[in-house]
Design a protein around this motif. Structure first.
Motif, PDB file in Angstrom:
ATOM      1  N   GLY A 266     151.198 -88.040  57.179  1.00  0.00           N
ATOM      2  CA  GLY A 266     151.567 -86.687  56.804  1.00  0.00           C
ATOM      3  C   GLY A 266     152.571 -86.581  55.663  1.00  0.00           C
ATOM      4  O   GLY A 266     153.330 -85.654  55.228  1.00  0.00           O
ATOM      5  N   GLY A 267     153.093 -87.755  55.158  1.00  0.00           N
ATOM      6  CA  GLY A 267     154.109 -87.981  54.107  1.00  0.00           C
ATOM      7  C   GLY A 267     153.571 -88.803  52.850  1.00  0.00           C
ATOM      8  O   GLY A 267     152.467 -89.048  52.922  1.00  0.00           O
ATOM      9  N   PRO A 268     154.167 -88.549  51.692  1.00  0.00           N
ATOM     10  CA  PRO A 268     153.875 -89.418  50.605  1.00  0.00           C
ATOM     11  C   PRO A 268     153.438 -91.043  50.892  1.00  0.00           C
ATOM     12  O   PRO A 268     154.062 -91.425  51.946  1.00  0.00           O
ATOM     13  N   GLU A 269     152.600 -91.583  50.209  1.00  0.00           N
ATOM     14  CA  GLU A 269     152.242 -92.825  50.436  1.00  0.00           C
ATOM     15  C   GLU A 269     153.431 -93.648  50.300  1.00  0.00           C
ATOM     16  O   GLU A 269     154.391 -93.724  49.438  1.00  0.00           O
ATOM     17  N   GLY A 270     153.287 -94.839  51.533  1.00  0.00           N
ATOM     18  CA  GLY A 270     154.667 -95.692  51.462  1.00  0.00           C
ATOM     19  C   GLY A 270     155.741 -95.123  52.235  1.00  0.00           C
ATOM     20  O   GLY A 270     156.827 -95.707  52.518  1.00  0.00           O
ATOM     21  N   ALA A 271     155.911 -93.685  52.638  1.00  0.00           N
ATOM     22  CA  ALA A 271     157.039 -93.099  52.771  1.00  0.00           C
ATOM     23  C   ALA A 271     157.021 -92.997  54.454  1.00  0.00           C
ATOM     24  O   ALA A 271     155.943 -93.000  55.051  1.00  0.00           O
ATOM     25  N   ALA A 272     158.193 -93.054  54.929  1.00  0.00           N
ATOM     26  CA  ALA A 272     158.184 -92.999  56.542  1.00  0.00           C
ATOM     27  C   ALA A 272     157.604 -91.672  57.177  1.00  0.00           C
ATOM     28  O   ALA A 272     157.897 -90.600  56.636  1.00  0.00           O
ATOM     29  N   PRO A 273     157.157 -91.836  58.245  1.00  0.00           N
ATOM     30  CA  PRO A 273     156.914 -90.437  58.916  1.00  0.00           C
ATOM     31  C   PRO A 273     157.868 -89.406  59.052  1.00  0.00           C
ATOM     32  O   PRO A 273     158.830 -89.933  59.475  1.00  0.00           O
ATOM     33  N   ARG A 274     157.593 -88.202  59.135  1.00  0.00           N
ATOM     34  CA  ARG A 274     158.621 -87.355  59.711  1.00  0.00           C
ATOM     35  C   ARG A 274     159.157 -87.295  60.866  1.00  0.00           C
ATOM     36  O   ARG A 274     158.084 -87.849  61.765  1.00  0.00           O
ATOM     37  N   PRO A 275     160.497 -87.176  61.219  1.00  0.00           N
ATOM     38  CA  PRO A 275     160.780 -87.303  62.630  1.00  0.00           C
ATOM     39  C   PRO A 275     159.978 -86.281  63.342  1.00  0.00           C
ATOM     40  O   PRO A 275     159.823 -86.571  64.663  1.00  0.00           O
TER      41      PRO A 275
END
Length: 307
Positions: free
Chosen positions: A44-53
């Protein structure tokens, strides 16, 4: 472009050697991308970014919901088993327990009659009191009887006569004053919109009920409640707050079910079920056999005492 594992020899055919002689053979082929750079990934986030809390919390809530459902199913299943086993236990073994209590009382009374000992007489009275007595008429009818017999309502129902209305409470002067004051202020016809009318309708219904009972104290509380005005709606929760609130509710629900499960397991019927979870019917047969033996021994003891 072929990817070769380090240290693993490879062989090339003639076509491979011809391809390597071409001018563009040394340039690597462009890699194929499934999505554009910066596109959202599965989390659900940009590629490589950590998932939202919130995404991680939502997964935790979903897992807790599924676990609670399974736990509720297990607890309810065990509750039904305990209830059914308790019914069978009472039907099959109840008469035997009653017979044992009766024999204990008869033996104690026979012993007291023979010894005349005050202690034996006391034990005899206690043993007789332990025998389940036949219910009286008042117990069978519970609240249907008053000091003069059946209550008028019960008698009317049994004789198919119309039930007399209950006695009316005449409100006091203070109750009438409070009621008139509330009715003037909170009457639904004073509402400016449908939402306000509904609020006033519900409030006046409570006022009428309190006035009908002559409850002055409750009318005073309603006066204070109306003076305070409508309760403002709670501020909308954020996504994280809603998820945390849901998780807390699931936790409390799990704790309540845990207490219920523990009470079922530690109860007399639950304890018996845990002794033979695979064959409770055989457990009943074994207990019945033991009780029959106890009945036989007590009957023999009583027969010897009354000879």
């Amino acid at each position: 472009m072929t990817h070769e594992a380090a240290g693993v020899p490879t062989t090339r055919n003639d076509e491979d050697r011809q391809d390597s002689d071409r001018p563009d053979a040394s340039r690597p082929a462009p890699e194929t991308q499934d999505h554009a750079p910066g596109a959202p990934d599965a989390a659900g986030g940009p590629e490589g970014a950590a998932p939202r809390p919130e995404a991680r919390l939502a997964k935790a809530v979903q897992a807790a919901e599924q676990a609670l459902i399974e736990f509720e199913i297990a607890v309810e299943t065990f509750r039904v088993e305990v209830e059914n086993f308790s019914r069978l236990h009472h039907q099959k073994l109840g008469p035997m327990y009653a017979r044992l209590d009766e024999l204990d009382a008869l033996i104690a009374e026979a012993r007291a009659a023979r010894t005349k000992d005050p202690e034996d007489e006391r034990k005899a009275r206690e043993a007789r009191a332990a025998v389940l007595p036949m219910p009286g008429v008042d117990e069978l009818f519970h609240d249907w009887m008053d000091g003069d017999g059946l209550s008028p309502e019960a008698a009317a129902m049994l004789t198919e006569q119309p039930v007399r209305p209950p006695k009316r409470v005449r409100p006091s002067e203070e109750a009438r004053r409070l009621y008139r004051d509330l009715a003037r202020k909170a009457h639904p016809d004073l509402a400016q919109d449908e939402t306000e009318r509904q609020r006033r309708d519900e409030f006046i219904a409570r006022v009428n009920a309190a006035y009908g009972r002559g409850d002055v104290e409750l009318l005073k509380e309603l006066v204070e409640e109306w003076a305070a005005g409508p309760v403002p709606p709670p501020a909308p929760l954020s996504e994280s707050e809603e998820l945390y609130a849901r998780l807390e509710w699931l936790t409390r629900r799990k704790e309540l079910l845990t207490v219920l499960a523990q009470e079922l397991e530690e109860g007399p019927i639950g304890s018996m079920l845990r002794m033979a979870p695979d064959d409770p019917d055989q457990l009943l047969e074994d207990i019945a056999e033991q009780l029959l033996g106890e009945v036989s021994r007590r009957e023999s003891e009583l027969a010897e005492m009354v000879q």
